[in-house]
Enzyme design. Structure first.
Site, PDB file in Angstrom:
ATOM      1  N   GLY A 188       0.849  -1.181   0.000  1.00 29.68           N
ATOM      2  CA  GLY A 188       0.000   0.000   0.000  1.00 29.68           C
ATOM      3  C   GLY A 188       0.883   1.227   0.000  1.00 29.68           C
ATOM      4  O   GLY A 188       2.022   1.180   0.489  1.00 29.68           O
TER       5      GLY A 188
ATOM      6  N   GLN B  13       3.186  10.044   0.766  1.00 33.17           N
ATOM      7  CA  GLN B  13       4.464   9.341   0.892  1.00 33.17           C
ATOM      8  C   GLN B  13       5.376   9.573  -0.311  1.00 33.17           C
ATOM      9  O   GLN B  13       6.573   9.280  -0.246  1.00 33.17           O
ATOM     10  CB  GLN B  13       4.226   7.832   1.057  1.00 33.17           C
ATOM     11  CG  GLN B  13       3.618   7.472   2.391  1.00 33.17           C
ATOM     12  CD  GLN B  13       3.487   5.977   2.535  1.00 33.17           C
ATOM     13  OE1 GLN B  13       2.540   5.385   2.045  1.00 33.17           O
ATOM     14  NE2 GLN B  13       4.462   5.353   3.183  1.00 33.17           N
TER      15      GLN B  13
ATOM     16  N   CYS C 260       6.119   0.868   8.040  1.00 34.74           N
ATOM     17  CA  CYS C 260       5.767   1.914   7.083  1.00 34.74           C
ATOM     18  C   CYS C 260       6.971   2.171   6.188  1.00 34.74           C
ATOM     19  O   CYS C 260       8.093   2.278   6.685  1.00 34.74           O
ATOM     20  CB  CYS C 260       5.380   3.186   7.843  1.00 34.74           C
ATOM     21  SG  CYS C 260       4.956   4.565   6.770  1.00 34.74           S
ATOM     22  N   LEU C 261       6.719   2.280   4.885  1.00 30.88           N
ATOM     23  CA  LEU C 261       7.811   2.549   3.946  1.00 30.88           C
ATOM     24  C   LEU C 261       8.503   3.875   4.270  1.00 30.88           C
ATOM     25  O   LEU C 261       9.658   4.066   3.918  1.00 30.88           O
ATOM     26  CB  LEU C 261       7.280   2.588   2.508  1.00 30.88           C
ATOM     27  CG  LEU C 261       6.728   1.263   1.974  1.00 30.88           C
ATOM     28  CD1 LEU C 261       6.062   1.478   0.622  1.00 30.88           C
ATOM     29  CD2 LEU C 261       7.823   0.217   1.880  1.00 30.88           C
TER      30      LEU C 261
ATOM     31  N   HIS D   1      -4.129   2.111   7.498  1.00 27.82           N
ATOM     32  CA  HIS D   1      -2.790   2.701   7.573  1.00 27.82           C
ATOM     33  C   HIS D   1      -2.624   3.776   6.488  1.00 27.82           C
ATOM     34  O   HIS D   1      -2.168   4.882   6.765  1.00 27.82           O
ATOM     35  CB  HIS D   1      -1.747   1.591   7.417  1.00 27.82           C
ATOM     36  CG  HIS D   1      -0.322   2.060   7.419  1.00 27.82           C
ATOM     37  ND1 HIS D   1       0.568   1.755   8.420  1.00 27.82           N
ATOM     38  CD2 HIS D   1       0.368   2.812   6.527  1.00 27.82           C
ATOM     39  CE1 HIS D   1       1.739   2.317   8.154  1.00 27.82           C
ATOM     40  NE2 HIS D   1       1.653   2.962   6.990  1.00 27.82           N
ATOM     41  N   GLU D   2      -3.020   3.431   5.253  1.00 25.43           N
ATOM     42  CA  GLU D   2      -2.828   4.382   4.145  1.00 25.43           C
ATOM     43  C   GLU D   2      -3.737   5.605   4.323  1.00 25.43           C
ATOM     44  O   GLU D   2      -3.342   6.734   4.030  1.00 25.43           O
ATOM     45  CB  GLU D   2      -3.099   3.717   2.791  1.00 25.43           C
ATOM     46  CG  GLU D   2      -2.226   2.519   2.466  1.00 25.43           C
ATOM     47  CD  GLU D   2      -0.738   2.733   2.696  1.00 25.43           C
ATOM     48  OE1 GLU D   2      -0.274   3.889   2.683  1.00 25.43           O
ATOM     49  OE2 GLU D   2      -0.036   1.730   2.913  1.00 25.43           O
TER      50      GLU D   2
ATOM     51  N   HIS E 289      -2.321   8.129   6.567  1.00 27.37           N
ATOM     52  CA  HIS E 289      -1.329   9.003   5.916  1.00 27.37           C
ATOM     53  C   HIS E 289      -2.005  10.254   5.334  1.00 27.37           C
ATOM     54  O   HIS E 289      -1.393  11.319   5.283  1.00 27.37           O
ATOM     55  CB  HIS E 289      -0.624   8.259   4.776  1.00 27.37           C
ATOM     56  CG  HIS E 289       0.552   7.435   5.208  1.00 27.37           C
ATOM     57  ND1 HIS E 289       1.644   7.970   5.852  1.00 27.37           N
ATOM     58  CD2 HIS E 289       0.822   6.109   5.069  1.00 27.37           C
ATOM     59  CE1 HIS E 289       2.526   7.003   6.090  1.00 27.37           C
ATOM     60  NE2 HIS E 289       2.054   5.866   5.624  1.00 27.37           N
TER      61      HIS E 289
HETATM   62 NI    NI Z   1       2.991   4.004   5.765  1.00 24.88          NI
END
Ligand code: NI
Length: 174
Positions: free
Chosen positions: A46, A51, A90-91, A132-133, A136
């Protein structure tokens, strides 16, 4: 298509509340394609537009079958229930993983890549990815949802040691 640079913890764009997408223009579709390629490149499941430095309410998530990607424009959780705690990363915060409590299922309304209405009921991992997304999009990171002691420990560690840019890629980095 292009792989975009993933913004990391400390970048102010990750803390901004993203603006709604007015219309799915060709530029938005290009962004969706680039976010999809970026997500694959990062081995994520995701990715939210903030991001990649774009403060718009747009996310891409792996589809139900795990074979493709679904774009959700201006997604809103309209119902949710249950609670489940599972490890999350998280990326944008490489190398950090911690258990996070989330709703077990969510109903989400959004527009798709074609601008048409989309409605999803998701459970378990897919519900977690969506929550989660969508966090963001409100400038919320998963570490904000940890208990204060764990959160402060993680923040202190990042401050002292920096982010682990070389952290191994992880299937639950979102
Ligand atoms: Ni994330």
């Amino acid at each position: 298509m292009a792989v975009l640079r993933v913004r990391k913890y400390g970048d102010p764009v990750l803390r901004r509340r993203a603006l709604p997408v007015g219309e799915v223009t060709p530029e938005v579709r290009t962004l969706i394609e680039d976010m999809t390629e970026t997500m694959y490149d990062e081995v994520g499941i995701g990715l939210a537009a903030p991001q990649v430095g774009v403060s718009l309410r747009l996310v891409v998530v792996g589809d139900e079958a795990g074979r493709g990607v679904q774009a959700l424009v201006n997604p809103v959780i309209i119902a949710q229930g249950g609670q489940v705690t599972a490890e999350e990363g998280c990326l944008s915060i490489p190398g950090v993983f911690a258990p996070v409590a989330r709703a077990e299922w969510v109903d989400v309304e959004a527009a798709g890549a074609d601008g048409g209405p989309v409605r999803i009921r998701a459970r378990d991992l897919r519900a977690r990815v969506l929550q989660h997304e969508m966090d963001h999009l409100d400038g919320v990171l998963f570490i904000d949802r940890l208990d204060p002691v764990t959160r402060d420990r993680i923040k202190r560690k990042i401050k002292k040691e920096g982010l682990r840019e070389d952290a191994p890629r992880h299937a639950f980095a979102l």
